[in-house]
Design an enzyme around this catalytic site. Structure first.
Site, short mmCIF file in Angstrom:
data_model
loop_
_atom_site.label_atom_id
_atom_site.label_comp_id
_atom_site.label_asym_id
_atom_site.label_seq_id
_atom_site.Cartn_x
_atom_site.Cartn_y
_atom_site.Cartn_z
N HIS A 61 3.55 10.61 11.25
CA HIS A 61 4.83 10.51 10.52
C HIS A 61 5.54 11.84 10.76
O HIS A 61 5.17 12.85 10.19
CB HIS A 61 4.59 10.27 9.02
CG HIS A 61 5.88 10.07 8.28
ND1 HIS A 61 6.29 8.85 7.79
CD2 HIS A 61 6.89 10.93 8.01
CE1 HIS A 61 7.48 8.97 7.23
NE2 HIS A 61 7.87 10.23 7.35
N LYS A 108 -4.00 8.61 11.02
CA LYS A 108 -2.58 8.78 10.66
C LYS A 108 -2.35 10.12 9.98
O LYS A 108 -3.02 10.46 9.01
CB LYS A 108 -2.17 7.63 9.72
CG LYS A 108 -0.71 7.66 9.30
CD LYS A 108 0.23 7.31 10.44
CE LYS A 108 1.69 7.58 10.09
NZ LYS A 108 2.31 6.54 9.30
N HIS A 110 2.50 -1.94 7.27
CA HIS A 110 1.96 -1.72 5.92
C HIS A 110 1.64 -3.07 5.30
O HIS A 110 2.53 -3.89 5.10
CB HIS A 110 2.96 -0.97 5.05
CG HIS A 110 3.28 0.38 5.58
ND1 HIS A 110 2.56 1.50 5.26
CD2 HIS A 110 4.23 0.78 6.47
CE1 HIS A 110 3.06 2.55 5.92
NE2 HIS A 110 4.07 2.14 6.66
N HIS A 147 7.65 5.34 14.27
CA HIS A 147 9.02 5.02 13.86
C HIS A 147 10.01 6.14 14.22
O HIS A 147 10.61 6.76 13.36
CB HIS A 147 9.12 4.66 12.37
CG HIS A 147 8.26 5.50 11.44
ND1 HIS A 147 8.30 6.88 11.41
CD2 HIS A 147 7.35 5.14 10.53
CE1 HIS A 147 7.45 7.31 10.50
NE2 HIS A 147 6.86 6.27 9.95
N HIS A 196 2.54 -0.79 14.03
CA HIS A 196 2.72 0.02 12.80
C HIS A 196 3.10 -0.91 11.66
O HIS A 196 4.24 -1.39 11.59
CB HIS A 196 3.82 1.08 13.01
CG HIS A 196 3.99 1.99 11.82
ND1 HIS A 196 3.99 3.36 11.95
CD2 HIS A 196 4.19 1.75 10.50
CE1 HIS A 196 4.17 3.91 10.76
NE2 HIS A 196 4.31 2.95 9.86
N ASP A 253 6.90 -1.07 11.04
CA ASP A 253 6.92 -0.30 9.79
C ASP A 253 7.34 -1.18 8.62
O ASP A 253 7.93 -0.68 7.65
CB ASP A 253 7.82 0.94 9.91
CG ASP A 253 7.60 1.94 8.79
OD1 ASP A 253 6.52 1.90 8.17
OD2 ASP A 253 8.51 2.74 8.52
C1 NCD Z 1 6.37 3.39 4.10
C2 NCD Z 1 5.67 2.73 2.92
O1 NCD Z 1 6.36 2.20 2.03
O2 NCD Z 1 4.44 2.73 2.88
N1 NCD Z 1 7.75 3.57 3.77
C3 NCD Z 1 8.78 3.69 4.65
O3 NCD Z 1 9.90 3.94 4.21
N2 NCD Z 1 8.61 3.54 5.93
C4 NCD Z 1 5.70 4.66 4.45
C5 NCD Z 1 6.13 5.22 5.80
O4 NCD Z 1 5.80 4.66 6.84
O5 NCD Z 1 6.82 6.24 5.81
ZN ZN Z 2 5.07 3.28 7.97
#
Ligand code: NCD
Ligand code: ZN
Length: 345
Positions: A136, A99, A15, A174, A13, A247
């Protein structure tokens, strides 16, 4: 010196963003992980196979030379995703799942699903094709206490969903609560969860230590200590349905240090070091390899990596900031010591 060698891990996971930010952060993940599941919450989101392919090419182009890092792509489920798109995604070798962001739940989730019950034809197609739904897991109802949103989501959305689609492969992303851990524990082999390093290391006190700490704000928000203990137990239990997903979510410093700071914690700079610290605290370093390197591939039906990585017990100081294109970024533990260090081969 204490050394810990592990089969190379994967991040289930992550970003990575796009453009300059992507170029700034992707090397941190590629240094440690062989593969990563890349989240589709760009603006605009990655909703089709064609968009996921194009995003994947941009990720590959942003990688350091000679990197063997493999991005595993996801589609962003909307109110309009078609069954045909699901079929195309399921047949695609680089797309690993879809997702589900309840609309309004987190960063760039506005295009997410507004009525989950109305997407049953899409869930049925995913169940038919064995394509995992990555969730999520938070309700968005403003009347629900922010600390209860995961537990309420499990009761009101996830359990009914799995009753309707008992064979749908599903990852509760998460996971942050004891209720989340119990949900996975009692569900079948097709239900799993990822765990972040920050939820294993911090409880909600970290949000308020000596003042308001925007760099500890993420979604789902940190929970109380008893939940952190439940997460640590799950991660170190040997149950193969719990695996690593950082995450890691980079945001420009000025967007975090703001009157309305956005959610997301950056951990990719030291992901394995942070997980090692959590597992060491739990007296379970011997369980780290299964959690980081074996359980994820087993769930997704992928081979375990062949390379290894090595961590040494050596302290180092995390920089106060990293460059993020024209902005900068404050990583978790900025300016503080970490006790494990990944040595690059
Ligand atoms: C994530 C993001 O910034 O893209 N933020 C977070 O707090 N985890 C989005 C997510 O996974 O909820
Ligand atoms: Zn995330």
């Amino acid at each position: 010196m204490q050394r810990l060698s592990l089969i190379q891990p994967d991040d289930w996971h992550l970003h990575l963003r796009d453009g300059e930010a992507l170029r700034a952060v992707v090397g941190d993940s590629a240094r440690q992980f062989a593969r990563a599941v890349v989240m589709p919450n760009l603006d605009p989101p990655v909703t089709t196979v064609a968009e996921a392919e194009a995003y994947r090419r941009r990720i590959l182009a942003a990688l350091p030379k000679d990197s063997a890092f493999r991005p595993l792509m996801t589609l962003y489920l909307t109110d309009h995703t078609s069954e045909e798109e699901i079929q195309r995604a399921a047949a695609h070798p680089d797309i690993i799942g879809v997702k589900l962001y309840p609309s309004g739940a987190t960063t760039n989730s506005a295009a997410g699903v507004t009525h989950i019950g109305r997407r049953d034809p899409v869930f049925a197609a995913m169940e038919r094709h064995g394509l995992p739904l990555l969730v999520h897991g938070e309700v968005t109802d403003p009347a629900v206490d922010v600390f209860d949103r995961e537990a309420v989501f499990i009761d009101t959305v996830l359990n009914p969903l799995l009753e309707r689609f008992p064979d749908l492969p599903l990852v509760l992303e998460h996971v942050t609560t004891r209720q989340g851990v119990e949900f996975v524990g009692t569900a079948g082999a097709r239900v799993a969860a990822t765990l972040t390093a920050h939820h294993l290391l911090m409880n909600r006190n970290a949000l308020f230590r000596g003042g308001l700490r925007p760099h500890h704000y993420c979604l789902p928000v940190l929970k109380r200590e008893s939940h952190r203990q439940a997460l640590l137990e799950a991660a170190t239990s040997g149950d193969s349905r719990f695996f690593l997903g950082t995450d890691s979510a980079p945001h420009a410093r000025r967007r975090k240090e703001s009157a309305c700071g956005c959610a997301g914690i950056y951990t990719a700079h030291a992901a394995m070091e942070l997980y090692a610290e959590a597992f060491e605290q739990a007296g379970a370093l011997d369980r780290l390899e299964a959690f980081a390197s074996r359980n994820g591939p087993a769930f997704y039906g992928l081979p375990v990596n062949r390379q290894t990585i090595t961590l040494v017990r050596e302290s180092w100081r995390v920089p106060e900031r990293y460059v993020l294109g024209a902005d900068d970024l404050v990583p978790l533990r900025a300016g503080e010591e970490l006790y494990w260090k990944l040595i690059t081969p």
